[in-house]
Design an enzyme around this catalytic site. Sequence first.
Site: not given
Length: 248
Positions: A20, A85, A137, A150, A152-154, A237
């Site tokens: 989705r 993704n 992101s 979030y 930090a992860a991206k 990026t």
Amino acid sequence: MMPNGLSLTGRRAFVTGGARGIGEAIARRLAAQGAEVVIADLDGAAAARLAEEIGASAVALDVTDLARVARVIADTGPFAILVNNAGVDQHAFFTKTTQEDWRRLLAVNLEAVFATTHAALPAMQAAGHGRIVNIASEAGRMGSRGGAVYAAAKGGVIAFTRSIARENGRKGITANAIAPGPVDTPLLRQAVAGGPRGLLDAMTSATLTGRLGTPDEVAAAVAFLASNEAAFITGETLGVSGGMGCGQ
Ligand code: NAD
């Protein structure tokens, strides 16, 4: 007619979280450009429905199950294109987040990228060709008020992508990240529902275009980076964010 360099005919692509939202649009685009797509998603039934519609294959997969990720990629590969993704977000100011939130957000958004790349890269190296596109992101470049974990992860995804690009540039493999801004998907709607009033308007106003993006606008960038046309682009990026992160 599509220019030859954009054709993905004969290329096999693995798309996580492809059932989705942005992932669905990516699966549709890659399939439309000729790729043989494997859609891997937690929601196996939705993945199977989409696969049936677009002539792809589907597998039910939790990308945080690292051993199963390796098995699935071994069983369904080799892949010329890997699109990481799958992702989860939550709106919470940092002092309200727990270590459990940290672990969960890093597991899906970052650790899974380690697992899929580890499993898919050797075959790309052997083939002398590969395209890795990681959906990061703008939060990963700019930080995020209400999204420290979030972000930090991206941010980790972006640094990881550059490193893979550095190690594999001479092996015919490119690795690029995409930094979406606010894109109208179930994830965005859920994150906004958990945030303060006016958050959606604030996110929309943060773009230079004054509107949300569409999943297909992200998918178009993925399809380009996966194509032969983008052979000299690696370690980048690409903001697909209505200019939200311009200058980052
Ligand atoms: P979404 O929630 O609409 O779709 C995510 C898909 O990933 C779903 O099909 C879900 O089942 C799947 N998924 C979630 N956890 C999984 C897991 N553990 N294993 C396998 N599949 C899993 O989200 P979206 O908005 O389409 O987001 C896609 C990507 O884009 C994510 O990485 C997200 O962080 C990133 N992104 C989105 C936005 C936005 O505004 N929508 C902005 C920036 C970045």
